[in-house]
Design a protein around this motif. Structure first.
Motif, mmCIF file in Angstrom:
data_model
loop_
_atom_site.group_PDB
_atom_site.id
_atom_site.type_symbol
_atom_site.label_atom_id
_atom_site.label_comp_id
_atom_site.label_asym_id
_atom_site.label_seq_id
_atom_site.Cartn_x
_atom_site.Cartn_y
_atom_site.Cartn_z
ATOM 1 N N ALA A 77 0.847 -1.040 -0.071
ATOM 2 C CA ALA A 77 0.020 0.060 0.121
ATOM 3 C C ALA A 77 1.093 1.263 -0.012
ATOM 4 O O ALA A 77 1.867 1.285 0.680
ATOM 5 N N LYS A 119 -0.511 7.372 -0.680
ATOM 6 C CA LYS A 119 -1.593 8.151 -0.939
ATOM 7 C C LYS A 119 -2.839 7.382 -0.706
ATOM 8 O O LYS A 119 -3.941 8.046 -0.285
ATOM 9 N N GLN A 120 -2.829 6.147 -0.651
ATOM 10 C CA GLN A 120 -3.767 5.180 -0.209
ATOM 11 C C GLN A 120 -4.252 5.402 1.456
ATOM 12 O O GLN A 120 -5.433 5.548 1.768
ATOM 13 N N SER A 150 -5.810 9.099 1.853
ATOM 14 C CA SER A 150 -7.324 8.972 1.325
ATOM 15 C C SER A 150 -8.194 8.493 2.208
ATOM 16 O O SER A 150 -9.250 8.899 2.560
#
Length: 690
Positions: free
Chosen positions: A604, A607-608, A611
């Protein structure tokens, strides 16, 4: 005219002829104490000229714990060799009082424990002057005990070298010129100890007539218990280091009886430890000379060695014997998954180095053998290529994969033999091995399917993925146990476990159950000669359901911590770094760098995470606390349904109550703290004002 002279801290400063120093010395003690009063225990102030490297390399001068030179040549006691001590009448060689003999044995055993905890032989065991000339001792019991210590050191070193799971902080193998192999075999040494036992037993059978004789009789029984314990300890170690599996299984059966006898002797030793000379700890016996081997040490700062107290040494031996019981119970286990669980649970209990090595020798080779791996994969996902009815070409491809999987499997078992701090480093290296194993597993599945003329299915790849995910979870959870994470980092660690690791683990177990069910149906249809609709008779229970239930509980716990910590950060209840000094993305990528080479699960990215965090934070703090409470409530229900972990269930319930209070608008005066008392990985969130 100036001249150089030595300063108070072994430095050099300029001093003129008139005796006045040109330097103006200032006492900075008060200034220093005022500057560091805002730092908590464990915090370090960073400067361009003084970082972590300088802090770890610094030596606090004149402090006996940091400056070991303070203890080398500044003692009031003169360093004497064995010959000097004998000539001065400090070391009696014959007709030793029983209290003196008890003190020598207890002190030597305490130094043996200190050696097993990572100190050098020269600064521990061989500070006993009697061990420098064991054959010079005319007292029979003392001479045999000294020779038995040599044999114990030799057997322990051999056991540790065979297991090879020690690090430099665990064990120092250097002998400093002492020969640990006297020309006496183990069996002869055991026989000599038995002779001393019989001699002491005859003396203790004489009925005492006065108080003084009664005291001598009690001391004789105490010496008997110590000699018998040394003999049993030597027998147990000699059994545990055997490599022949058949011979080892036969001997380990008798080992349990010996261990029980050793525990009984340790109880007697514990009750009589005060009878030996030097037991009060006020003055050391003349036979123990801490600096006798100073010239044998390397030309570096000598390591400060604190000898274990005699009572603590007895506790250490008692715990070691209790661990040996687990080692004996683990004999004969040929299941890889069962061995993995036993090794992992044993490691979490914090065993000593000798116990860890003994378990490695007892079960590592059998648990990681090719037959054990074949049965493990068959029970996990049921590949048709591993069945006895598979065609030779398919079995050959499967055997090739088993040969390739033997090394990572052995490393997984060997991992638990290392100390907890080193295990995390080993996991990072092992993940690279598991990444390659996933590619091999996918290739093996395709080759086996081609040989069987069926569609390829991820039988072996699912097994390899499962152990990869387990290694990832262990790697992240070890950071909590080793206190590597700051509190403001907890929430993205728990997010990674919640969103990536545990969700993939649950999905992997579900896939393995489906493959097992499908394989069972296919075998039933093959036996009937035609395809039929699967019935209840052909359906097998899902063997991974219990593991999946526990993983679901852990996933809910991690989800609860993620949202609770996000709410605490949003409310300013957790101390976060100043924006000018904080790069969360750098910290995030550093924490998960070890996962970057894995093909599955895909790592991962930051950015994930941002978010997901922004999406959850948009609901407000009260809703975050309520959502976290629901996660903890579901985790408690799942743990109760699985009949599982009581500390985890208690932590889930306590956190649920706290989050409900926070959701009502209550805000503590001080920031919350995290209590890892019940669980090393999943803390109880507490308020300092409650």
């Amino acid at each position: 005219m100036d001249t150089d002279i030595e300063g108070p801290n072994s430095g050099v400063y300029k001093k003129n002829v008139q005796g006045k120093s040109p330097h103006k010395w200032v006492d900075i003690t008060d200034i220093f104490q005022e500057s560091v009063k805002d730092l908590n225990l464990g915090e370090l102030l960073y400067d361009d000229m003084f970082g972590l490297l300088e802090a770890m390399s610094a030596i606090e001068m004149m402090d006996p714990k940091m400056d070991a030179g303070m203890l080398c040549n500044r003692g009031a006691r003169k360093v004497t060799s064995f010959e000097q001590a004998v000539n001065d009448g400090l070391l009696p060689l014959t007709n030793l009082p029983q209290s003196t003999l008890l003190g020598i044995i207890d002190g030597t055993l305490a130094r043996l424990v200190s050696w097993l905890e990572g100190h050098s032989l020269a600064q521990t065991v061989f500070t006993c002057l009697y061990l420098h000339r064991p054959y010079a001792c005319q007292d029979h019991a003392l001479r045999v005990f000294c020779l038995a210590v040599y044999k114990l050191l030799d057997v322990i070193k051999d056991l540790l070298h065979k297991a090879f799971v020690y690090e430099e902080e665990d064990f120092q193998p250097m002998q400093y010129g002492f020969l640990l192999k006297p020309d006496i075999s183990e069996q002869r040494m055991i026989g000599m100890l038995r002779e001393v036992e019989e001699e002491l037993h005859r003396k203790s059978r004489n009925k005492p007539t006065d108080v003084e004789c009664k005291k001598i009789g009690v001391e004789t029984q105490a010496v008997f218990a110590r000699i018998k314990f040394v003999r049993i300890f030597l027998q147990v170690l000699n059994t545990l280091r055997k490599e022949e599996q058949q011979q080892q299984q036969t001997s380990l059966t008798d080992c349990q009886r010996l261990i029980q006898n050793a525990l009984e002797m340790l109880q007697i030793i514990k009750e009589t430890v005060s009878l030996g000379d030097g037991s009060d700890g006020n003055e050391e016996m003349a036979c123990f000379e801490p600096s006798i081997n100073q010239r044998l040490l390397p030309p570096t700062f000598p390591r400060y060695t604190k000898i274990k107290k005699r009572e603590e040494a007895i506790v250490h031996f008692t715990e070691m014997m209790e661990r040996f019981k687990v080692v004996c119970k683990a004999q004969g286990i040929t299941s890889f998954h069962q061995s993995l669980d036993i090794f992992s649970e044993f490691s979490q209990s914090g065993p000593c180095l000798v116990a860890r090595c003994a378990l490695q020798l007892a079960g590592r080779n059998a648990g990681a053998s090719r037959d054990a791996l074949r049965e493990a994969i068959k029970s996990f996902s049921g590949p048709p290529a591993l069945s006895g009815r598979a065609i030779p070409a398919a079995r050959q491809h499967a055997d090739t994969f088993l040969a390739r999987a033997a090394r990572p499997a052995a490393l997984l078992l060997q991992l638990s033999g290392h100390n907890r701090a080193r295990q995390r480093d080993k996991l990072a290296v092992l993940l690279d091995e598991l990444a390659q194993l996933q590619d091999e597993a996918e290739r093996a599945d395709n080759n086996c399917a081609s040989a069987l003329n069926v569609l390829p299915k991820p039988y072996m790849a699912t097994w390899a993925l499962y152990h990869t995910l387990r290694a990832q979870s262990l790697y992240l959870l070890a950071g909590f146990e080793l206190e590597l994470y700051a509190e403001h980092e907890y929430y993205y660690i728990y997010w990674y476990l919640y969103e990536c690791i545990y969700s993939w683990l649950i999905s992997t177990l579900s896939k393995a159950d489906s493959l097992l069910q499908e394989n069972a149906v296919n075998q039933a249809n093959t036996g009937k000669g035609r395809r039929s609709k699967p019935t209840k008779a052909t359906r097998k229970p899902r063997p991974h359901a219990k593991d999946a239930l526990r993983l679901q509980a852990l996933q809910q716990l991690c989800g609860g911590y993620f949202k609770a910590l996000l709410g605490l950060l949003r409310e300013g209840l957790l101390q976060a770094p100043l924006p000018g000094f904080d790069r969360e993305r750098v910290r995030f990528e550093h924490r998960f760098l070890a996962f970057s080479r894995l093909p599955a699960p895909p790592p991962a990215i930051y950015k994930q995470f941002r978010s997901a965090a922004q999406h959850e934070a948009s609901h407000g703090s009260a809703e975050l606390f309520l959502a976290a409470g629901r996660h903890f409530g579901q985790a408690g229900q799942l743990l109760a349904a699985g009949g599982g972990d009581v500390p985890l269930a208690r932590a889930a319930k306590t956190n649920l109550v706290l989050l409900r209070v926070l959701a009502t608008g209550h805000r503590p005066k001080d920031r919350p703290f995290f209590c890892f008392k019940d669980s090393k990985h999943f803390p109880v969130i507490k308020l300092t004002d409650s």
